[in-house]
Design a protein around this motif. Structure first.
Motif, PDB file in Angstrom:
ATOM      1  N   ALA A   1       1.254   6.796  13.294  1.00 47.08           N
ATOM      2  CA  ALA A   1       0.750   7.915  14.088  1.00 47.08           C
ATOM      3  C   ALA A   1       1.229   9.258  13.636  1.00 47.08           C
ATOM      4  O   ALA A   1       0.697  10.361  14.155  1.00 47.08           O
ATOM      5  CB  ALA A   1       1.023   7.803  15.695  1.00 47.08           C
TER       6      ALA A   1
ATOM      7  N   HIS B   1      -4.937  10.814   7.518  1.00 51.53           N
ATOM      8  CA  HIS B   1      -5.849  10.518   8.648  1.00 51.53           C
ATOM      9  C   HIS B   1      -7.121  11.211   8.735  1.00 51.53           C
ATOM     10  O   HIS B   1      -7.980  11.084   9.602  1.00 51.53           O
ATOM     11  CB  HIS B   1      -5.144  10.556   9.960  1.00 51.53           C
TER      12      HIS B   1
ATOM     13  N   ARG C   1      -4.252   9.327  16.131  1.00 52.97           N
ATOM     14  CA  ARG C   1      -3.422   9.406  14.829  1.00 52.97           C
ATOM     15  C   ARG C   1      -3.176  10.982  14.815  1.00 52.97           C
ATOM     16  O   ARG C   1      -4.321  11.650  14.627  1.00 52.97           O
ATOM     17  CB  ARG C   1      -4.184   8.917  13.763  1.00 52.97           C
TER      18      ARG C   1
END
Length: 405
Positions: free
Chosen positions: A271, A301, A235
């Motif tokens: 991602a 993230h 990520r």
């Protein structure tokens, strides 16, 4: 929320034992000695993992490297000059190597030349501690009168430029040198040996690059590396500009919610995510941090939780690093939004439902004043901040209140 701690490696004056005693759950670190554009090899990654896995007496620390901050993007990639294609290929290899070592979160930034900018690294506070500070007038004095960048005076409000001239005239030679050193500290690898000529050369290399062009270079970079990150289970999360407004005539492209939304849309992948730094984004009055977490949270993230106090209402203003629960960001409201996002992720079955956070920066207090650790990264000041944040998380997560359950 996964409680982590930034560590600068074996030379960090805040040790693995200190991290263990702080009660953190994971470590954020990087291979700072590897030049930008080079490959992070499996051997170097494993060496860093071994270093943080043991305490001073040899006992297991119980800590693991969980977030890479930062896997740097080279200036060649940002400008698309020189060996930029090779550097992107190396970046992909580094991502694969990190994934093979079990590291799933990779933070990076796309700031030209300077990773961050402060005019004071140890600004004295009324209680006797110190903190980092950005003084717009001092910065203007550096830009206009020390660096002597062409057109610099026109980049500041007239009142700021006039006050900068008066302040510069009153500076002795040591203050001029210390101001230049402080600004240089945010230039990777050059804090100890930056010359004004070297900085001018860096700036000249960006002379023809607009914000639009730099943004297109970021999109091109992400189009190359995000598919690799997806495949490897990484990520990626972009850190915002620090501070979040243009400096030294350089473009800034990751300073607002609109900036992040544009990049998320341009390369639409889980991602391709965000490092939500409440301190960097909070230095700009038009950034609503709880709202950003609520609207963009599915792509957050990594969290840097810190607070700054702004000293003006303009987009570009002076500010200083305040205590974690003071300053311009409502930290309770922000953490509440994080906990709500984590609850959404758990219900959706996302494996990344616990978002790693670290107490970012901290004031130098008590024995920190003698330790002289990395600027902005004291032991006790960060521990105080972590304790305050941990208290908010614990209270909001209590079953009686139901946030995040």
């Amino acid at each position: 929320m996964r409680q982590t701690w930034r560590w600068f490696g074996p030379r960090d004056l805040v040790s693995v034992d200190d991290m263990r005693q702080a009660g953190v759950e994971g470590v954020v670190t990087a291979l700072h000695h590897v030049p930008a554009g080079a490959i992070w090899t499996p051997e170097e990654i494993a060496k860093r993992q071994r270093a943080l896995a043991a305490m001073a007496n040899g006992a297991p620390s119980g800590l693991a490297w969980e977030v890479a901050e930062s896997l740097p993007v080279s200036e060649d990639v940002k400008r698309q000059t020189g060996d930029w294609r090779t550097h992107i290929a190396n970046y992909k290899t580094s991502l694969r190597n990190l994934a093979a070592a079990g590291i799933e979160v990779v933070c990076y930034n796309f700031m030209p030349v300077l990773d961050w900018t402060r005019t004071d690294l140890a600004w004295r506070l009324p209680h006797g501690g110190t903190c980092m500070r950005f003084d717009l007038v001092d910065f203007a004095a550096f830009d206009i009168h020390i660096l002597k960048r062409a057109g610099a005076a026109e980049d500041f409000p007239a009142a700021v430029a006039e006050e900068a001239a008066r302040r510069f005239a009153a500076m002795d030679e040591e203050r001029k040198r210390s101001l230049a050193r402080n600004v240089a500290f945010g230039l990777p690898g050059a804090a100890e040996n930056l010359t004004l000529e070297g900085l001018r050369a860096h700036l000249d290399a960006y002379g023809a690059i607009s914000a639009e062009r730099l943004r297109s270079h970021l999109v091109a970079f992400l189009e190359e590396v995000v598919p690799v990150a997806e495949e490897a289970g990484i990520r990626l999360c972009c850190h915002p500009d620090d501070p979040p407004f243009p400096l030294l005539g350089l473009p800034r492209i990751m300073s607002t919610e609109a900036d992040y939304a544009a990049i998320m849309k341009a390369v639409d992948s889980p991602a391709n995510g965000i490092t939500l730094c409440s301190g960097s984004l909070g230095a700009r009055p038009d950034n609503d941090l709880p709202g950003m977490m609520r609207r963009l949270g599915s792509r957050v993230h990594f969290l840097h939780l810190r607070n700054v106090t702004r000293e003006g209402h303009a987009v570009a203003s002076s500010f200083f690093e305040d205590e974690h629960l003071r300053g311009g960001t409502d930290m309770v409201a922000l953490i509440a939004e994080v906990l709500k996002e984590e609850a959404h992720r758990r219900k959706a079955g996302r494996a990344d439902h616990s978002i790693p956070m670290r107490p970012d920066h901290g004031q130098d207090i008590l024995d920190d004043l003698k330790r002289q650790a990395q600027p902005g990264y004291p032991a006790i000041g960060r521990l105080k901040g972590l304790a305050e944040l941990r208290g908010i998380i614990t209270a909001l997560s209590h079953p009686q209140y139901g946030i995040g359950t």
